[in-house]
Design a protein around this motif. Sequence first.
Motif, short mmCIF file in Angstrom:
data_model
loop_
_atom_site.label_atom_id
_atom_site.label_comp_id
_atom_site.label_asym_id
_atom_site.label_seq_id
_atom_site.Cartn_x
_atom_site.Cartn_y
_atom_site.Cartn_z
N SER A 189 2.48 6.75 -6.74
CA SER A 189 1.49 7.65 -7.33
C SER A 189 1.81 9.11 -7.01
O SER A 189 1.66 9.99 -7.86
CB SER A 189 0.08 7.28 -6.86
OG SER A 189 -0.05 7.43 -5.47
N LEU A 204 0.84 -1.20 0.00
CA LEU A 204 0.00 0.00 0.00
C LEU A 204 0.87 1.25 0.00
O LEU A 204 0.65 2.18 -0.78
CB LEU A 204 -0.92 -0.01 1.23
CG LEU A 204 -1.85 1.19 1.38
CD1 LEU A 204 -2.90 1.19 0.29
CD2 LEU A 204 -2.51 1.18 2.73
N TRP A 219 1.32 4.08 -2.94
CA TRP A 219 1.05 5.49 -2.62
C TRP A 219 2.25 6.36 -2.99
O TRP A 219 2.10 7.41 -3.63
CB TRP A 219 0.73 5.63 -1.13
CG TRP A 219 0.45 7.03 -0.73
CD1 TRP A 219 -0.71 7.70 -0.88
CD2 TRP A 219 1.37 7.95 -0.12
NE1 TRP A 219 -0.58 8.98 -0.40
CE2 TRP A 219 0.69 9.16 0.07
CE3 TRP A 219 2.70 7.86 0.29
CZ2 TRP A 219 1.30 10.27 0.64
CZ3 TRP A 219 3.29 8.97 0.86
CH2 TRP A 219 2.59 10.15 1.02
#
Length: 56
Positions: A33, A26, A30
């Motif tokens: 991005s 995760l 993140w």
Amino acid sequence: MMAGKHSLEEIKAAEKKPLWQRLGWLALIWVGSVGALFIVASLMRMFMNAAGLSTH
């Protein structure tokens, strides 16, 4: 099997992975991005400055 559908075995196998590993993915997604957004924004700003537009 239809695309996007996961079997119950695949879901159970994913749930058996350690929490740190799932949170690590995760965090990695993140960071990736946010980094991609930064690169796109920087390129846009660079092209705008080259075209004579400025932020001040």
